[in-house]
Scaffold this active site. Sequence first.
Site, PDB file in Angstrom:
ATOM      1  N   TYR A 360       0.825  -1.227   0.000  1.00  0.00           N
ATOM      2  CA  TYR A 360       0.000   0.000   0.000  1.00  0.00           C
ATOM      3  C   TYR A 360       0.855   1.272   0.000  1.00  0.00           C
ATOM      4  CZ  TYR A 360       0.036   0.399   5.241  1.00  0.00           C
ATOM      5  OH  TYR A 360       0.363   0.549   6.542  1.00  0.00           O
ATOM      6  N   GLU A 361       0.158   2.377  -0.247  1.00  0.00           N
ATOM      7  CA  GLU A 361       0.778   3.717  -0.390  1.00  0.00           C
ATOM      8  C   GLU A 361       1.933   3.699  -1.395  1.00  0.00           C
ATOM      9  OE1 GLU A 361       0.921   6.337   2.925  1.00  0.00           O
ATOM     10  OE2 GLU A 361      -0.726   5.293   3.920  1.00  0.00           O
ATOM     11  N   GLY A 362       1.707   2.947  -2.473  1.00  0.00           N
ATOM     12  CA  GLY A 362       2.711   2.793  -3.520  1.00  0.00           C
ATOM     13  C   GLY A 362       3.504   1.532  -3.293  1.00  0.00           C
TER      14      GLY A 362
END
Length: 377
Positions: A360-362
Amino acid sequence: MDFNFSADQIALKKMAQELVAKEITPYVHEMDEKSEMRPGLIQKFHNAGILNLVVPEEYDGPGLDALSIALIYEELGKGCAGVATSAAANALASYPVLVAGTDEQKRKMFDALNDGKLAAFALTEPNAGSDAGGVATSAVKDGEYYVLNGTKCFITNGGISDVYTVFANARKSAGIRGLTAFIVDRDTPGFSVGKKEDKMGMRPSNTTELILDNVRVHESMRIGREGEGFKIAMKTLDAARPLVGAVAVGLADAALQAACKYAKERQQFGKPIASFQLVQGMIADMVMAVETARLMVYKACWLKDQGQDYKLESAMAKCLSADVAMKVTTDAVQVMGGYGYMKEYPVEKMMRDAKLLQIYEGTNQIQRLVIANSVLY
Ligand code: CAA
């Protein structure tokens, strides 16, 4: 960089440790099983003043520096990465408003958060994950309003928030230059929460779909200019990624401590397994990895606090720490052998939680692109 923390930072760290020991650790297994946080836990975070750490002082928040926030999230990560992720979602949702919001928008968002409400950051879609610019949710202008249509997925706190920062495309033909950010209230007609995800790890954090069906948003709730949304999203993720790193460092440290404790207690061949050099080698590698990741997170935060460019260090902090968390939790399971694999012991959950930090978050692949592009071009 000064490695001596201030008295305030030491006090914040201690407060977070006490909160984790009292409110998270005893309930970790139960929350993982039930796939939800204990009722009232978020309110306890709010009461302790650690839910809205990025709200500036002029909007009645603590306006804490990035390093102090990271110290708190490291402690929360030691307790439960899923709970820490849920607690961090208000910061993620606040950054777009901090980056480009008007005074009215900041007041609206931060008043809600100061009242104990939750906010969620809604960028990702079924066909726009790593390709954040590929958002298909549309925003069509109709007088003073935008009409939003589309579906968001994998939204942290999606089902339990009151206010959302939503990214939609206001000019499809312009591609990522059409992406535009909005503040959307949960009670806006046409806005609804879809499927709740049943995740492998970080199970207490609420992850849902969001459905926007002719949701009318007044233009005063457009964050920044039309078409500025992609850059707002990128700046938001730059600011948020060191926090993911801090959670990862906490999680990895907790797994390391569990492995050390076990290695000193577990007897094989008439001795504690901690006395065997192959185990010591694993422990030493874990210690070095955790400390390296911690330093990277602190450096990214320090640069941010100095007002310096920190995009590269933010990506490195997230990527390195998440990879360290995955490796260290996996090795902790290995040190603990068959017991480590059982739910009765804490590390199998940590290993499941760590996986999401790489996604997540890239994803960590995206972080590597950001890192390589920063040094190559
Ligand atoms: N700050 C400011 N501007 C930036 C920027 C940054 N960090 N990164 C890029 N930009 C600008 C560029 O300068 C460029 O501007 P110009 O067009 O004016 O030159 C523009 O944005 C486009 O940049 P790129 O060509 O580099 O963009 P790209 O399409 O190649 O994609 C990417 C870049 C890094 C792959 C990006 O799409 C990305 O970060 N993807 C990952 C998305 C992501 O992290 N999603 C996570 C969702 S949130 C979540 O997971 C939370 C949760 O709830 C669990």
